[in-house]
Structure formats: C-alpha cells, structure tokens
Design a protein around this motif. Structure first.
Motif, PDB file in Angstrom:
ATOM      1  N   PHE A  43       0.958  -1.031   0.088  1.00 19.62           N
ATOM      2  CA  PHE A  43       0.186   0.095  -0.039  1.00 19.62           C
ATOM      3  C   PHE A  43       0.903   1.188  -0.043  1.00 19.62           C
ATOM      4  O   PHE A  43       0.312   2.426   0.091  1.00 19.62           O
ATOM      5  N   GLU A  44       2.276   1.167  -0.339  1.00 17.79           N
ATOM      6  CA  GLU A  44       3.026   2.287  -0.269  1.00 17.79           C
ATOM      7  C   GLU A  44       2.561   3.522  -1.332  1.00 17.79           C
ATOM      8  O   GLU A  44       2.823   4.809  -0.748  1.00 17.79           O
ATOM      9  N   ARG A  45       2.275   2.956  -2.244  1.00 14.26           N
ATOM     10  CA  ARG A  45       1.560   4.001  -3.214  1.00 14.26           C
ATOM     11  C   ARG A  45       0.292   4.871  -2.942  1.00 14.26           C
ATOM     12  O   ARG A  45      -0.199   5.711  -3.624  1.00 14.26           O
ATOM     13  N   LEU A  46      -0.233   4.624  -1.894  1.00 14.86           N
ATOM     14  CA  LEU A  46      -1.146   5.397  -1.506  1.00 14.86           C
ATOM     15  C   LEU A  46      -0.857   6.777  -1.239  1.00 14.86           C
ATOM     16  O   LEU A  46      -1.768   7.845  -1.479  1.00 14.86           O
ATOM     17  N   VAL A  47       0.251   7.185  -0.999  1.00 15.34           N
ATOM     18  CA  VAL A  47       0.592   8.567  -0.851  1.00 15.34           C
ATOM     19  C   VAL A  47       0.738   9.273  -1.881  1.00 15.34           C
ATOM     20  O   VAL A  47       0.727  10.450  -2.022  1.00 15.34           O
ATOM     21  N   ASP A  48       0.507   8.632  -3.243  1.00 19.41           N
ATOM     22  CA  ASP A  48       0.392   9.200  -4.521  1.00 19.41           C
ATOM     23  C   ASP A  48      -1.126   9.597  -4.874  1.00 19.41           C
ATOM     24  O   ASP A  48      -1.186  10.347  -5.851  1.00 19.41           O
ATOM     25  N   LEU A  49      -2.078   9.204  -4.144  1.00 23.07           N
ATOM     26  CA  LEU A  49      -3.235   9.437  -4.509  1.00 23.07           C
ATOM     27  C   LEU A  49      -3.874  10.814  -3.941  1.00 23.07           C
ATOM     28  O   LEU A  49      -3.538  11.163  -3.107  1.00 23.07           O
ATOM     29  N   PRO A  50      -4.634  11.268  -4.905  1.00 16.86           N
ATOM     30  CA  PRO A  50      -5.044  12.557  -4.533  1.00 16.86           C
ATOM     31  C   PRO A  50      -5.791  12.713  -3.193  1.00 16.86           C
ATOM     32  O   PRO A  50      -5.888  13.869  -2.554  1.00 16.86           O
ATOM     33  N   SER A  51      -6.501  11.653  -2.777  1.00 17.28           N
ATOM     34  CA  SER A  51      -7.395  11.830  -1.593  1.00 17.28           C
ATOM     35  C   SER A  51      -6.633  11.529  -0.293  1.00 17.28           C
ATOM     36  O   SER A  51      -6.885  11.459   0.745  1.00 17.28           O
TER      37      SER A  51
END
Length: 393
Positions: free
Chosen positions: A379-387
């Motif tokens: 789930f590391e790429r969560l930080v790249d999400l707009p929300s």
C-alpha cells in the motif's frame, strides 16, 4: 515461536478446559467411552437463529462475560458428560466448574485471539446433525480467519442459548474435545506407572504430547506423537495435536511434511488445509495454495475466502484477481477486508483512479486511516493518491 502459531496457540487456551480441571476429572475417568448426549432443548428456527446471532455478536463485542452468559452451562455439560456417564466423572467435572467454566474459558480465549481490532461476525444459520447453528466468522487480530458454528437450543422458558460449539479449529464439537481430553493423563510420566493409575497407553502418551505442546517443545511432542497407535492417530483431536506442534517448528519443510501427513489421513479437515494454504503462499506455489483453499471453501463458503483467492491470483499474475475481489464485495458490501483487497489490487495494477475511489470509500464508509494503511506492504503508493491526506489536489 513462529508467527504462524499465534492465533492457534492463543485460541487453544480457550478451546479446552484448564489443565487443572482436566487433571481433576481425568483422574476418575477410567473406561469412559463416548456417549451420545441426550437432547434437552427444542430445535431453533432460522429466524430465531438470526435474532440470537445478532444478539450474540453484540454480547461478544461487549466482553467475554456478556458472551459467556448466552451459553447454557447445563446444556453444554450434558453434551460433555451425559447423565448416563459415571456419576463420579460428572461430579468431578462439575467441581472443576462444569459447562459454565468451559464456556468462560472458550470465550475468554477467543476474545484474546480476536482482540480489539479483530472481528467476531454473525454469518447466518447453518444446519449440523439436524440442529440449527449460528455461524460466526472470526478475524484474528494478528491476521487469518476461522469459523465457529454455535449449536443453539430453546429452553423451556423460551430463551435461546448456546449448548455447544463446532469449531473449524477443532474440526468438531467443543464437547467432544472436552470428553476426549478428560481421558488423557496430565503429565509425561512413565507409561507403566500411568497405566497402574488406570490410563491406557495411548491416553498416557496423548497427555504427554499435550504437556510438551504447552511447554512449546514441538520436536519432542511430535516424537511422542509418532509412537501412538494407529487407532489413536485416527482421532481428529489427536491429529490436531500434530498440527499444533507443527506450527511451532522452525523447519519449514518438516512443518509442511507434518501437515501433509495429517491431510492425507483427514482430507476434509479445514484447519490443516488452512495451514497448508498459508505455507504454499509463502513458497509462491499459487496453484497448490488454491487447491487447499478449495477444501476450506467447500465447508465454509464465505466472501472472506473469495477475497483471499483474489490475493492469490494477484500474486500469481492472474488478470481475474480484480473480478474475484469484486465478487467478494458484492456478496458482502460491509466486508472491510474485501474493500481493502480491491484497493490493493488497484494499486498493484497501477490503476490509481480506481485506487483513489477505493481509498475514499474506505475512509467514508469504514473510517479507515490512510496513513496507517500506507505503512502496510503493498500500500506504499497510497501517498500518490489525490485523496491521501496532505496530497496536492
């Protein structure tokens, strides 16, 4: 001790009576054989099971005492030792706390395994042996799942209560496990001496195996287990001892070999296939993992296993992973883990738009913490999400 053993070992403390209690009534249990319990309760309808299931779910969330209060101690005791059992056996069982103590120990151990962040969820009414059971899905705080089928009965006063539990962990009823273990010795003393006390050779050895397991001496427990007679090794609870010892082994190959030996003897026992499934996953053997998962699903169909299948497909590079996860969510929209798996698949596939929709839904519908999720592998790429909190929109 390996992490894979944690849930099983924690739950074992509640599945079986305390060692002191077992020692007390096993000492007078000479020659006891399994006796069919006498029915004392009226059959419960599916509608009654539905009402009770929701009530028990709330009671479990309230705490072990509230949940244990919904067991009928006398009813459970009658299934452990029916009225036709030797009177001294029943007397010593009641002195050790009887059905009430069994219920308290069971619920206490289960509550510890679930913890504050696990779940104990009602999943509907099922039938076993012609009687209605309330099925519950258990999600452990350290990961993994199991299922309990609570056998229900309506008392003369109209109240519905739990009179026994058929558990995935035991592959049988709690009452049967209590009755079987009551015949075992409680120490690794010379078999000859124990037989003078009334124990059979196998009962003495099985008691020794359990003591070694309790002391986390896995290799020694398996060595003694290997000397049991074929008849004893054909008992499901005895097979569970081998599994219980195996999960503590550091040698992964020996661990898997023990599991597969038990699976050959008991091909329909979900517990052993659950551990084989998990071990196959760690080895990247996706097809073999799914084969074991199929055995579990055949007995406990549930969206949880559908979501787990989706993760196996994802790891194996199968394009059907997302569609499989969507089926889990469609079957149970309130299933948090199903939504998490969908999010994980979207991230793995680089579909950030779908991942962002999934994250928004988790936050709004389940009050999920994005920052906590982002610390989990995958789930590391969560930080790249707009929300994601603090992201530039």
């Amino acid at each position: 001790m390996t992490k894979r053993s944690l849930s099983l070992l924690v739950l074992a403390a509640g599945l079986l009576a305390s060692a002191a209690g077992i020692a007390l009534y096993s000492a007078v249990n000479f020659g006891l054989t399994a006796i069919a319990p006498q029915p004392r309760f009226a059959t419960v309808s599916e509608e009654e099971a539905e009402v009770f299931g929701r009530r028990f779910e709330e009671a479990f969330a309230e705490g072990p005492d509230a949940a244990a209060a919904l067991f009928d101690g006398e009813g459970l005791a009658d299934r452990v030792f029916p009225s036709s059992s030797p009177w001294l056996t029943r007397l010593t069982f009641f002195i050790s706390g009887g059905g009430e103590e069994v219920a308290r120990s069971f619920v206490g151990g289960l509550s510890q395994g679930v913890g504050p962040r696990g779940a104990h969820q009602y999943r509907g009414a099922v039938e076993r042996e012609g009687e209605t059971h309330a099925r519950f899905r258990i999600l452990y705080v350290d990961g993994g799942a199991a299922f309990n089928d609570y056998r229900l009965g309506r008392r003369d006063d109209g109240e519905v209560r739990i009179v026994d539990v058929h558990t995935m962990e035991l592959a049988g009823y709690l009452s049967d496990a209590q009755r079987t273990m009551a015949a075992w010795s409680d120490a690794c003393e010379p078999v000859g001496i124990q037989r003078l006390g009334g124990y059979s050779r196998d009962d003495a050895l099985m008691g020794c195996v359990q003591e070694l397991i309790d002391d986390e001496q896995a290799e020694e427990a398996l060595d003694v287990h290997g000397t049991l007679s074929e008849a004893a090794r054909g008992d499901r609870l005895v097979a569970r001892q081998a599994v219980h010892a195996a999960v503590m082994l550091d040698d992964a190959d020996r661990y898997l070999a023990v599991l597969e030996e038990v699976a050959q003897r008991f091909p329909d026992v979900p517990l052993v296939h659950k551990f084989i499934y998990e071990e196959r996953l760690t080895r990247g053997e996706w097809s073999a993992a799914l084969d074991s998962l199929d055995v579990i699903v055949a007995q406990y169909p549930d969206p949880y296993w559908t979501a787990m299948r989706a993760l196996v497909l994802l790891d194996g590079g199968d394009r059907d992973a997302r569609a499989t996860a969507e089926r889990a969510v469609e079957a149970d929209p309130s299933f948090y883990d199903g939504h998490v798996v969908l999010l994980q698949i979207a991230l793995a596939n680089g579909d950030l738009a779908a991942a962002d929709d999934g994250l928004r839904a988790l936050v709004s519908d389940f009050d999920a913490d994005p920052e906590e999720l982002a610390t989990v592998s995958g789930f590391e790429r969560l930080v790249d999400l707009p929300s994601y909190p603090g992201a530039a929109n």
